[in-house]
Design a protein around this motif. Structure first.
Motif, PDB file in Angstrom:
ATOM      1  N   ALA A 260       1.911   4.127  -9.635  1.00 44.29           N
ATOM      2  CA  ALA A 260       2.633   3.144  -8.840  1.00 44.29           C
ATOM      3  C   ALA A 260       2.948   1.933  -9.708  1.00 44.29           C
ATOM      4  N   SER A 261       4.004   1.244  -9.341  1.00 46.82           N
ATOM      5  CA  SER A 261       4.369   0.023 -10.041  1.00 46.82           C
ATOM      6  C   SER A 261       4.900  -0.985  -9.038  1.00 46.82           C
ATOM      7  N   ARG A 262       4.821  -2.242  -9.389  1.00 43.42           N
ATOM      8  CA  ARG A 262       5.330  -3.335  -8.554  1.00 43.42           C
ATOM      9  C   ARG A 262       6.102  -4.277  -9.473  1.00 43.42           C
ATOM     10  N   PRO A 263       7.361  -3.940  -9.728  1.00 51.72           N
ATOM     11  CA  PRO A 263       8.150  -4.742 -10.655  1.00 51.72           C
ATOM     12  C   PRO A 263       8.615  -6.079 -10.074  1.00 51.72           C
TER      13      PRO A 263
ATOM     14  N   TYR B 210       0.835  -1.202   0.000  1.00 53.10           N
ATOM     15  CA  TYR B 210       0.000   0.000   0.000  1.00 53.10           C
ATOM     16  C   TYR B 210       0.872   1.255   0.000  1.00 53.10           C
ATOM     17  N   TRP B 211       0.428   2.275  -0.728  1.00 52.06           N
ATOM     18  CA  TRP B 211       1.010   3.613  -0.644  1.00 52.06           C
ATOM     19  C   TRP B 211      -0.046   4.562  -0.072  1.00 52.06           C
TER      20      TRP B 211
ATOM     21  N   VAL C  72      -7.281   7.075  -5.760  1.00 47.77           N
ATOM     22  CA  VAL C  72      -7.575   8.500  -5.936  1.00 47.77           C
ATOM     23  C   VAL C  72      -6.948   8.974  -7.236  1.00 47.77           C
ATOM     24  N   PRO C  73      -7.736   9.568  -8.137  1.00 49.47           N
ATOM     25  CA  PRO C  73      -7.137  10.113  -9.365  1.00 49.47           C
ATOM     26  C   PRO C  73      -6.176  11.242  -9.016  1.00 49.47           C
TER      27      PRO C  73
ATOM     28  N   LEU D 115      -5.242   6.652   1.321  1.00 53.06           N
ATOM     29  CA  LEU D 115      -4.739   5.553   0.518  1.00 53.06           C
ATOM     30  C   LEU D 115      -4.648   5.986  -0.936  1.00 53.06           C
ATOM     31  N   LEU D 116      -3.467   5.808  -1.527  1.00 50.89           N
ATOM     32  CA  LEU D 116      -3.243   6.190  -2.923  1.00 50.89           C
ATOM     33  C   LEU D 116      -3.337   4.978  -3.853  1.00 50.89           C
TER      34      LEU D 116
END
Lengths: 113, 112
Positions: free
Chosen positions: B66-69, B34-35, B60-61, B46-47
């Motif tokens: 975000a990325s999860r490589p 979570y970010w 939220v626009p 929460l983003l």
């Protein structure tokens, strides 16, 4: 939008006194959690209470949950200067919510030595 | 035991510059990530959240992505920062099926 509203926004007490913080929420929940944040730091989980529980204890912490009133309270007994921090309630909805939490605005607690 | 790291701890960036904040978790596999952003004196918003590699959900626009490589790596990015992006950014993880989130130390971002 914020789910939880916390009261009071700020609380100042003397060491040894009890501190009570309240949290209200709007929709049905799976559980409610309390977190603590020291200034400029990350949050630390304190205690979780599920929707089918009414009271829970952990050391000097006591949490109550009233689902009919959609409210919870956190009591810190015999407070210490080290308890000075911001305290947040967070609600979870369960199901397919992927553990998402909705946080209140927090209560700033100051304990004077 | 599990630990969560965030870096940098503090960042000052000019408006219009890019952003990359990194969060990594050790000692667990396939965590939910979570970010959050926290404005001064406010609660957490929460983003983004992720339940697996490459899976990102936005709450939220906004000007951020975000990325999860990798399984235990979560990155928050922006191509062009706005003044309103200033804040305290917190990363958190949770074991799948559990209830408690564990937070990193946070990144203080100031956009000038």
């Amino acid at each position: 939008s914020q789910q939880g509203e916390e009261d009071p926004q700020a609380l100042s007490i003397q060491e040894g006194e009890n501190a009570t913080m309240n949290c209200s929420y709007k929709t049905s929940i799976n559980n409610l959690q309390w977190y603590r944040q020291n200034s400029g730091r990350g949050l630390v989980h304190l205690i979780l209470i599920r929707s089918n529980e009414r009271e829970k204890h952990s050391g000097r912490l006591r949490v109550t949950l009233d689902t009919s009133k959609k409210s919870s309270s956190l009591l810190i007994t015999a407070s210490r200067a080290a308890d000075t921090a911001s305290y947040f309630c967070a609600t979870a909805f369960g199901g397919t919510s992927y553990g998402k939490l909705t946080f209140g605005q927090g209560t700033i607690l100051t304990v004077h030595p | 035991s599990q630990t969560i790291h965030q870096w940098p701890a503090t960042l000052v960036q000019p408006v219009g510059s890019p952003l990359s904040l990194e969060c990594t978790v050790e000692g667990t596999s396939n965590p939910n990530l979570y970010w959050y952003r926290q404005a001064a004196g406010r609660g957490l918003q929460l983003l983004f959240y992720s339940v697996g590699i490459g899976q990102i959900s936005s709450e939220v626009p906004q000007n951020l992505s975000a990325s999860r490589p990798q399984d235990r790596q979560f990155i928050l990015s922006s191509k062009k920062l706005l003044l309103s992006d200033s804040g305290f950014y917190l990363c958190a993880w949770m074991a799948g099926g559990a209830d408690t989130q564990y937070f990193g130390p946070g990144t203080r971002l100031t956009v000038l």
